[in-house]
Design a protein around this motif. Structure first.
Motif, PDB file in Angstrom:
ATOM      1  N   ALA A   1       0.976  -1.100   0.028  1.00 43.67           N
ATOM      2  CA  ALA A   1       0.064   0.059  -0.113  1.00 43.67           C
ATOM      3  C   ALA A   1       0.888   1.217   0.036  1.00 43.67           C
ATOM      4  O   ALA A   1       0.572   2.300  -0.786  1.00 43.67           O
ATOM      5  N   PHE A   2       2.056   1.366   0.858  1.00 42.65           N
ATOM      6  CA  PHE A   2       2.664   2.548   0.730  1.00 42.65           C
ATOM      7  C   PHE A   2       3.553   2.692  -0.783  1.00 42.65           C
ATOM      8  O   PHE A   2       3.622   3.740  -0.929  1.00 42.65           O
ATOM      9  N   GLY A   3       3.982   1.491  -1.148  1.00 46.77           N
ATOM     10  CA  GLY A   3       4.434   1.583  -2.694  1.00 46.77           C
ATOM     11  C   GLY A   3       3.395   2.157  -3.690  1.00 46.77           C
ATOM     12  O   GLY A   3       3.638   3.090  -4.541  1.00 46.77           O
ATOM     13  N   MET A   4       2.065   1.813  -3.394  1.00 48.51           N
ATOM     14  CA  MET A   4       1.024   2.269  -4.368  1.00 48.51           C
ATOM     15  C   MET A   4       0.929   3.778  -4.051  1.00 48.51           C
ATOM     16  O   MET A   4       0.904   4.656  -4.945  1.00 48.51           O
ATOM     17  N   LEU A   5       0.997   4.153  -3.105  1.00 48.71           N
ATOM     18  CA  LEU A   5       1.155   5.671  -2.623  1.00 48.71           C
ATOM     19  C   LEU A   5       2.293   6.255  -3.211  1.00 48.71           C
ATOM     20  O   LEU A   5       2.017   7.679  -3.735  1.00 48.71           O
ATOM     21  N   LEU A   6       3.281   5.855  -3.040  1.00 49.62           N
ATOM     22  CA  LEU A   6       4.537   6.547  -3.443  1.00 49.62           C
ATOM     23  C   LEU A   6       4.256   6.551  -5.158  1.00 49.62           C
ATOM     24  O   LEU A   6       4.686   7.617  -5.962  1.00 49.62           O
ATOM     25  N   LEU A   7       3.828   5.579  -5.729  1.00 46.39           N
ATOM     26  CA  LEU A   7       3.844   5.594  -7.354  1.00 46.39           C
ATOM     27  C   LEU A   7       2.718   6.581  -7.613  1.00 46.39           C
ATOM     28  O   LEU A   7       2.717   7.329  -8.606  1.00 46.39           O
ATOM     29  N   ALA A   8       1.579   6.611  -6.977  1.00 45.26           N
ATOM     30  CA  ALA A   8       0.212   7.667  -7.219  1.00 45.26           C
ATOM     31  C   ALA A   8       1.075   9.095  -7.157  1.00 45.26           C
ATOM     32  O   ALA A   8       0.686   9.809  -7.807  1.00 45.26           O
ATOM     33  N   SER A   9       1.523   9.205  -5.854  1.00 39.94           N
ATOM     34  CA  SER A   9       2.150  10.653  -5.695  1.00 39.94           C
ATOM     35  C   SER A   9       2.950  11.052  -6.858  1.00 39.94           C
ATOM     36  O   SER A   9       3.089  12.396  -7.282  1.00 39.94           O
ATOM     37  N   GLY A  10       3.946  10.233  -7.256  1.00 32.78           N
ATOM     38  CA  GLY A  10       4.911  10.726  -8.151  1.00 32.78           C
ATOM     39  C   GLY A  10       4.337  10.827  -9.467  1.00 32.78           C
ATOM     40  O   GLY A  10       4.620  11.630 -10.208  1.00 32.78           O
ATOM     41  N   GLY A  11       3.368   9.761  -9.860  1.00 28.50           N
ATOM     42  CA  GLY A  11       2.550   9.847 -11.133  1.00 28.50           C
ATOM     43  C   GLY A  11       1.874  11.177 -11.290  1.00 28.50           C
ATOM     44  O   GLY A  11       1.823  11.720 -12.409  1.00 28.50           O
ATOM     45  N   TYR A  12       1.212  11.596 -10.290  1.00 32.27           N
ATOM     46  CA  TYR A  12       0.336  12.498 -10.124  1.00 32.27           C
ATOM     47  C   TYR A  12       1.308  14.039 -10.323  1.00 32.27           C
ATOM     48  O   TYR A  12       0.653  14.756 -11.090  1.00 32.27           O
ATOM     49  N   TRP A  13       2.163  13.883  -9.786  1.00 28.81           N
ATOM     50  CA  TRP A  13       3.291  15.039  -9.851  1.00 28.81           C
ATOM     51  C   TRP A  13       3.609  15.235 -11.355  1.00 28.81           C
ATOM     52  O   TRP A  13       3.548  16.168 -12.164  1.00 28.81           O
ATOM     53  N   LEU A  14       3.833  14.206 -12.092  1.00 24.90           N
ATOM     54  CA  LEU A  14       4.552  14.010 -13.556  1.00 24.90           C
ATOM     55  C   LEU A  14       3.243  14.303 -14.281  1.00 24.90           C
ATOM     56  O   LEU A  14       3.626  15.100 -15.304  1.00 24.90           O
ATOM     57  N   PHE A  15       1.952  13.871 -13.979  1.00 18.26           N
ATOM     58  CA  PHE A  15       0.928  14.341 -15.047  1.00 18.26           C
ATOM     59  C   PHE A  15       0.548  15.792 -14.930  1.00 18.26           C
ATOM     60  O   PHE A  15      -0.105  16.578 -15.709  1.00 18.26           O
ATOM     61  N   TYR A  16       0.242  16.183 -13.512  1.00 20.28           N
ATOM     62  CA  TYR A  16      -0.493  17.378 -13.066  1.00 20.28           C
ATOM     63  C   TYR A  16       0.658  18.579 -12.656  1.00 20.28           C
ATOM     64  O   TYR A  16       0.031  19.370 -12.377  1.00 20.28           O
TER      65      TYR A  16
ATOM     66  N   VAL B   1       9.575   5.170  -9.199  1.00 18.08           N
ATOM     67  CA  VAL B   1      10.648   4.128  -9.536  1.00 18.08           C
ATOM     68  C   VAL B   1      10.546   3.400  -8.223  1.00 18.08           C
ATOM     69  O   VAL B   1      10.302   2.148  -8.207  1.00 18.08           O
ATOM     70  N   LEU B   2      10.725   4.127  -7.061  1.00 12.93           N
ATOM     71  CA  LEU B   2      10.597   3.239  -5.780  1.00 12.93           C
ATOM     72  C   LEU B   2       9.440   2.696  -5.369  1.00 12.93           C
ATOM     73  O   LEU B   2       9.215   1.538  -4.827  1.00 12.93           O
ATOM     74  N   GLY B   3       8.365   3.478  -5.763  1.00 12.46           N
ATOM     75  CA  GLY B   3       6.993   2.772  -5.502  1.00 12.46           C
ATOM     76  C   GLY B   3       6.659   1.558  -6.362  1.00 12.46           C
ATOM     77  O   GLY B   3       6.195   0.587  -5.854  1.00 12.46           O
ATOM     78  N   PHE B   4       7.102   1.492  -7.646  1.00  6.87           N
ATOM     79  CA  PHE B   4       7.142   0.533  -8.459  1.00  6.87           C
ATOM     80  C   PHE B   4       7.791  -0.608  -7.986  1.00  6.87           C
ATOM     81  O   PHE B   4       7.250  -1.905  -7.909  1.00  6.87           O
ATOM     82  N   GLY B   5       9.130  -0.644  -7.424  1.00  8.94           N
ATOM     83  CA  GLY B   5       9.860  -1.509  -6.884  1.00  8.94           C
ATOM     84  C   GLY B   5       9.515  -2.124  -5.699  1.00  8.94           C
ATOM     85  O   GLY B   5       9.324  -3.207  -5.519  1.00  8.94           O
ATOM     86  N   LEU B   6       8.982  -1.107  -4.760  1.00  6.08           N
ATOM     87  CA  LEU B   6       8.435  -1.791  -3.541  1.00  6.08           C
ATOM     88  C   LEU B   6       7.168  -2.690  -3.706  1.00  6.08           C
ATOM     89  O   LEU B   6       7.083  -3.761  -3.218  1.00  6.08           O
ATOM     90  N   MET B   7       6.162  -2.196  -4.669  1.00  3.29           N
ATOM     91  CA  MET B   7       4.962  -3.029  -4.904  1.00  3.29           C
ATOM     92  C   MET B   7       5.525  -4.446  -5.618  1.00  3.29           C
ATOM     93  O   MET B   7       4.999  -5.483  -4.998  1.00  3.29           O
ATOM     94  N   LEU B   8       6.160  -4.171  -6.551  1.00  9.84           N
ATOM     95  CA  LEU B   8       6.984  -5.469  -7.075  1.00  9.84           C
ATOM     96  C   LEU B   8       7.443  -6.469  -6.149  1.00  9.84           C
ATOM     97  O   LEU B   8       7.208  -7.733  -6.250  1.00  9.84           O
ATOM     98  N   GLN B   9       8.370  -6.090  -5.005  1.00  5.67           N
ATOM     99  CA  GLN B   9       8.763  -6.909  -4.183  1.00  5.67           C
ATOM    100  C   GLN B   9       7.724  -7.442  -3.162  1.00  5.67           C
ATOM    101  O   GLN B   9       7.643  -8.734  -2.995  1.00  5.67           O
ATOM    102  N   ALA B  10       6.827  -6.414  -2.670  1.00  8.30           N
ATOM    103  CA  ALA B  10       6.041  -6.921  -1.762  1.00  8.30           C
ATOM    104  C   ALA B  10       4.854  -8.024  -2.589  1.00  8.30           C
ATOM    105  O   ALA B  10       4.461  -9.131  -1.844  1.00  8.30           O
ATOM    106  N   VAL B  11       4.472  -7.981  -3.564  1.00  3.40           N
ATOM    107  CA  VAL B  11       3.538  -8.982  -4.542  1.00  3.40           C
ATOM    108  C   VAL B  11       4.357 -10.259  -4.715  1.00  3.40           C
ATOM    109  O   VAL B  11       3.734 -11.025  -4.350  1.00  3.40           O
ATOM    110  N   ALA B  12       5.573  -9.962  -4.930  1.00  6.99           N
ATOM    111  CA  ALA B  12       6.562 -11.306  -4.911  1.00  6.99           C
ATOM    112  C   ALA B  12       6.220 -12.286  -3.738  1.00  6.99           C
ATOM    113  O   ALA B  12       6.119 -13.309  -3.548  1.00  6.99           O
ATOM    114  N   LYS B  13       6.609 -11.331  -2.485  1.00  3.50           N
ATOM    115  CA  LYS B  13       6.643 -11.892  -1.192  1.00  3.50           C
ATOM    116  C   LYS B  13       5.358 -12.551  -0.928  1.00  3.50           C
ATOM    117  O   LYS B  13       5.253 -13.671  -0.179  1.00  3.50           O
ATOM    118  N   LEU B  14       4.299 -11.690  -1.260  1.00  2.00           N
ATOM    119  CA  LEU B  14       3.110 -12.063  -0.558  1.00  2.00           C
ATOM    120  C   LEU B  14       2.735 -13.423  -1.501  1.00  2.00           C
ATOM    121  O   LEU B  14       2.072 -14.297  -0.878  1.00  2.00           O
TER     122      LEU B  14
END
Length: 76
Positions: free
Chosen positions: A15-30, A51-64
């Motif tokens: 969930a934290f990775g999703m927030l990082l990804l969303a925050s960075g993406g929102y900044w890049l778009f708007y 990048v960090l959000g995507f990496g954290l999400m990818l690692q968390a999903v793999a571990k889950l």
């Protein structure tokens, strides 16, 4: 299946990775902050967040997925 404490930790990190990804993406778009005013502070910070959000999400999903594969169901 009930989640183990380790799985809950990875869910929170996902969930934290999703927030990082969303925050960075929102900044890049708007070109403005999503949650915290002034963060990320610029394009470089937004790219780092994505990048960090995507990496954290990818690692968390793999571990889950690994934890759920190893988790045995209780006897019926």
């Amino acid at each position: 299946m009930t989640p183990t404490p380790g799985m809950v930790v990875w869910l929170v990190l996902d969930a934290f990775g999703m927030l990082l990804l969303a925050s960075g993406g929102y900044w890049l778009f708007y070109d403005k902050a999503l949650l915290i005013e002034g963060w990320p502070g610029g394009t470089f910070g937004a790219i780092v967040c994505v990048v960090l959000g995507f990496g954290l999400m990818l690692q968390a999903v793999a571990k889950l997925l690994a934890a759920s594969a190893n988790h045995t169901a209780p006897p019926s």
